[in-house]
Design a protein around this motif. Structure first.
Motif, PDB file in Angstrom:
ATOM      1  N   LEU A  87       0.779  -1.321   0.052  1.00 29.48           N
ATOM      2  CA  LEU A  87      -0.010   0.124  -0.058  1.00 29.48           C
ATOM      3  C   LEU A  87       0.829   1.127  -0.170  1.00 29.48           C
ATOM      4  O   LEU A  87       0.495   2.321  -0.714  1.00 29.48           O
ATOM      5  CB  LEU A  87      -1.012   0.022   1.272  1.00 29.48           C
ATOM      6  CG  LEU A  87      -2.275  -0.979   0.925  1.00 29.48           C
ATOM      7  CD1 LEU A  87      -3.091  -0.973   2.436  1.00 29.48           C
ATOM      8  CD2 LEU A  87      -3.012  -0.722  -0.296  1.00 29.48           C
ATOM      9  N   PRO A  88       1.895   1.361   0.645  1.00 28.56           N
ATOM     10  CA  PRO A  88       2.653   2.462   0.763  1.00 28.56           C
ATOM     11  C   PRO A  88       3.371   2.789  -0.697  1.00 28.56           C
ATOM     12  O   PRO A  88       3.853   4.065  -0.935  1.00 28.56           O
ATOM     13  CB  PRO A  88       3.769   2.490   1.696  1.00 28.56           C
ATOM     14  CG  PRO A  88       3.250   1.340   2.675  1.00 28.56           C
ATOM     15  CD  PRO A  88       2.383   0.440   1.800  1.00 28.56           C
ATOM     16  N   ARG A  89       3.376   1.854  -1.587  1.00 26.98           N
ATOM     17  CA  ARG A  89       4.081   1.810  -3.009  1.00 26.98           C
ATOM     18  C   ARG A  89       3.128   1.601  -3.935  1.00 26.98           C
ATOM     19  O   ARG A  89       3.314   1.167  -5.093  1.00 26.98           O
ATOM     20  CB  ARG A  89       5.070   0.956  -2.733  1.00 26.98           C
ATOM     21  CG  ARG A  89       6.209   1.079  -1.802  1.00 26.98           C
ATOM     22  CD  ARG A  89       7.205  -0.239  -1.882  1.00 26.98           C
ATOM     23  NE  ARG A  89       8.041  -0.035  -0.966  1.00 26.98           N
ATOM     24  CZ  ARG A  89       8.181  -0.259   0.345  1.00 26.98           C
ATOM     25  NH1 ARG A  89       6.982  -0.918   0.913  1.00 26.98           N
ATOM     26  NH2 ARG A  89       9.131  -0.451   1.276  1.00 26.98           N
ATOM     27  N   ILE A  90       1.787   2.443  -3.859  1.00 24.96           N
ATOM     28  CA  ILE A  90       0.937   2.393  -4.671  1.00 24.96           C
ATOM     29  C   ILE A  90       1.450   2.753  -6.245  1.00 24.96           C
ATOM     30  O   ILE A  90       2.106   3.846  -6.075  1.00 24.96           O
ATOM     31  CB  ILE A  90      -0.367   3.266  -4.438  1.00 24.96           C
ATOM     32  CG1 ILE A  90      -1.062   2.575  -3.204  1.00 24.96           C
ATOM     33  CG2 ILE A  90      -1.431   3.386  -5.499  1.00 24.96           C
ATOM     34  CD1 ILE A  90      -2.091   3.297  -2.721  1.00 24.96           C
ATOM     35  N   GLY A  91       1.154   2.083  -7.082  1.00 23.17           N
ATOM     36  CA  GLY A  91       2.023   2.594  -8.429  1.00 23.17           C
ATOM     37  C   GLY A  91       3.085   1.863  -8.971  1.00 23.17           C
ATOM     38  O   GLY A  91       3.073   1.443  -9.960  1.00 23.17           O
ATOM     39  N   ARG A  92       3.774   1.247  -7.848  1.00 25.22           N
ATOM     40  CA  ARG A  92       5.026   0.884  -8.152  1.00 25.22           C
ATOM     41  C   ARG A  92       4.976  -0.488  -7.363  1.00 25.22           C
ATOM     42  O   ARG A  92       6.125  -1.168  -7.102  1.00 25.22           O
ATOM     43  CB  ARG A  92       6.117   1.690  -7.744  1.00 25.22           C
ATOM     44  CG  ARG A  92       6.489   2.279  -6.640  1.00 25.22           C
ATOM     45  CD  ARG A  92       7.539   3.254  -6.574  1.00 25.22           C
ATOM     46  NE  ARG A  92       7.315   3.999  -5.126  1.00 25.22           N
ATOM     47  CZ  ARG A  92       8.326   3.369  -4.153  1.00 25.22           C
ATOM     48  NH1 ARG A  92       8.718   2.147  -4.307  1.00 25.22           N
ATOM     49  NH2 ARG A  92       8.197   4.159  -2.788  1.00 25.22           N
ATOM     50  N   ALA A  93       4.057  -0.879  -6.726  1.00 25.19           N
ATOM     51  CA  ALA A  93       3.968  -2.006  -5.941  1.00 25.19           C
ATOM     52  C   ALA A  93       4.496  -3.499  -6.604  1.00 25.19           C
ATOM     53  O   ALA A  93       5.157  -4.171  -6.004  1.00 25.19           O
ATOM     54  CB  ALA A  93       2.649  -2.293  -5.184  1.00 25.19           C
ATOM     55  N   SER A  94       3.741  -3.508  -7.958  1.00 23.53           N
ATOM     56  CA  SER A  94       4.169  -4.886  -8.556  1.00 23.53           C
ATOM     57  C   SER A  94       5.747  -4.769  -8.877  1.00 23.53           C
ATOM     58  O   SER A  94       6.272  -5.842  -8.679  1.00 23.53           O
ATOM     59  CB  SER A  94       3.316  -4.557  -9.944  1.00 23.53           C
ATOM     60  OG  SER A  94       2.096  -4.768  -9.610  1.00 23.53           O
ATOM     61  N   ALA A  95       6.352  -3.639  -9.129  1.00 22.76           N
ATOM     62  CA  ALA A  95       7.675  -3.835  -9.604  1.00 22.76           C
ATOM     63  C   ALA A  95       8.647  -3.844  -8.470  1.00 22.76           C
ATOM     64  O   ALA A  95       9.596  -4.711  -8.597  1.00 22.76           O
ATOM     65  CB  ALA A  95       7.874  -2.313 -10.195  1.00 22.76           C
ATOM     66  N   TYR A  96       8.016  -3.437  -7.100  1.00 24.13           N
ATOM     67  CA  TYR A  96       8.797  -3.511  -5.929  1.00 24.13           C
ATOM     68  C   TYR A  96       8.655  -5.137  -5.575  1.00 24.13           C
ATOM     69  O   TYR A  96       9.680  -5.839  -5.129  1.00 24.13           O
ATOM     70  CB  TYR A  96       8.354  -2.760  -4.948  1.00 24.13           C
ATOM     71  CG  TYR A  96       9.072  -3.200  -3.562  1.00 24.13           C
ATOM     72  CD1 TYR A  96      10.366  -2.283  -3.235  1.00 24.13           C
ATOM     73  CD2 TYR A  96       8.563  -3.773  -2.454  1.00 24.13           C
ATOM     74  CE1 TYR A  96      10.828  -2.484  -2.023  1.00 24.13           C
ATOM     75  CE2 TYR A  96       8.903  -3.976  -1.476  1.00 24.13           C
ATOM     76  CZ  TYR A  96      10.225  -3.347  -0.988  1.00 24.13           C
ATOM     77  OH  TYR A  96      10.932  -3.420   0.148  1.00 24.13           O
ATOM     78  N   LEU A  97       7.342  -5.638  -5.625  1.00 30.23           N
ATOM     79  CA  LEU A  97       7.183  -7.251  -5.164  1.00 30.23           C
ATOM     80  C   LEU A  97       7.864  -8.153  -6.178  1.00 30.23           C
ATOM     81  O   LEU A  97       7.973  -9.118  -5.855  1.00 30.23           O
ATOM     82  CB  LEU A  97       5.768  -7.351  -5.064  1.00 30.23           C
ATOM     83  CG  LEU A  97       5.109  -6.610  -3.831  1.00 30.23           C
ATOM     84  CD1 LEU A  97       3.721  -6.840  -3.894  1.00 30.23           C
ATOM     85  CD2 LEU A  97       5.712  -7.005  -2.365  1.00 30.23           C
TER      86      LEU A  97
END
Length: 343
Positions: A87-97
């Motif tokens: 949630l704190p990385r909305i918009g880039r969560a997929s890339a981070y995970l």
């Protein structure tokens, strides 16, 4: 824990204090920022607490409540950990995970949450079970005391008319015989009943009070048969404050007068005593009247007394009838006052 769907403020405070301590310990070991650890673990612990409480209300009837709480807590932990990281990385969560360190963060938070969450939940369930057991034990003890009190009152209600009718019958015998002692005896009886009647409603008396009552009764009986009755009271001083069911000794003394001294041609002596023997209390009433063989068989009075004695001091309390040589009867009461059941 409560069986409501939402946690209480007390539960929240306890869980979060525990979470902060765990976060502080982990960040000290890993040298990670303390604030990051707290911001990750506090929402995770809140989600676990919500699942823990919800399991108390929403669970299948076949699933035990404790197991349901642990299961719901375990099931909520992985998605809650994923949401906290993403949630704190909305918009880039997929890339981070998609990167190894992102997935490792979710796995690490999940494992930490499961280990410490299940540990805390297990302790909470244990304390909850112990609290229920203590409450059930307190309720059981209260019910037993109420039952014992009701039983003692019933037994006492049976003995009161038995005692009063016997005493009045003695006065009636004097009146019918035209004895000049009838009026003094009646006056003593009135004075005695004024002292005795308030005690009939008591559930407990002291040995000293019982001896005062016994003395008053025997003095009354001595007026009825002054040449045929003597008595002696002998109790250890340290036992005078001993609590006793009311009229316990008086029942034995009354029986000694009625079944021992009255039928004896020359009357006799009644002795009442109390002492501690081998750590237990021994009370006795002895007479040198006609004795057990010629006297009436033990009746309602002694049966009632034995029941009251065991109700107050347990099944180990006993009543013994002993013959006195050359003739007479000694009744002994043996019990452990340190194991008293009555209040």
């Amino acid at each position: 824990m409560s069986r409501t769907r939402l946690p209480t403020w007390r539960q929240i405070a306890a869980v979060e204090l525990y979470t902060i301590c765990v976060a502080w310990g982990l960040t000290s070991l890993t040298r990670q920022p303390f604030l990051d650890g707290v911001l990750h673990m506090i929402p995770l612990s809140l989600a676990q607490l919500l699942a823990f409480c919800a399991a108390g209300a929403w669970r299948p009837s076949w699933l035990p409540q404790s197991l349901a709480r642990l299961l719901y807590l375990s099931l909520i932990t992985p998605p809650a950990a994923l949401a906290i990281i993403a949630l704190p990385r909305i918009g880039r969560a997929s890339a981070y995970l998609g990167k190894s360190y992102g997935l490792a963060s979710v796995i690490a938070l999940t494992l930490i949450g499961l280990i410490f969450g299940l540990l805390f939940a297990s302790v909470a369930l244990y304390l909850q079970r112990k609290a229920r057991e203590r409450a059930a034990e307190r309720e059981r003890i209260a019910l037993e005391r109420d039952l014992l009190d009701a039983r003692l009152r019933l037994l006492q209600a049976q003995i009161e008319p038995h005692f009063l009718f016997n005493t009045l019958a003695n006065v009636l015998a004097l009146v019918e015989s035209g004895s000049p002692r009838a009026a003094p005896v009646l006056r003593h009886l009135i004075a005695y009943l004024r002292a005795a009647m308030p005690r009939l409603e008591q559930t407990q008396a002291s040995l000293e009070q019982e001896l005062q009552l016994v003395r008053a009764y025997l003095e009354l009986m001595c007026m009825r048969m002054p040449d045929r009755l003597q008595f002696k009271l002998d109790a250890a001083a340290e036992l005078l404050s001993l609590p006793l069911p009311p009229m316990l000794l008086l029942t034995l003394v009354e029986n000694a007068v009625k079944h021992g001294i009255d039928p004896a041609m020359h009357g006799g002596m009644i002795e009442v005593g109390a002492q501690r023997q081998d750590g237990r209390v021994l009370l006795w009433v002895a007479d040198n009247g006609v004795g057990l063989s010629e006297s009436a068989q033990p009746g309602a009075g002694l049966t009632n007394l034995k029941a009251r004695l065991q109700a107050c001091y347990g099944a180990q309390a006993r009543l013994e009838l002993l013959e006195v040589a050359p003739h007479g009867l000694r009744v002994e009461l043996h019990f452990d006052d340190k194991q008293a059941l009555c209040p």
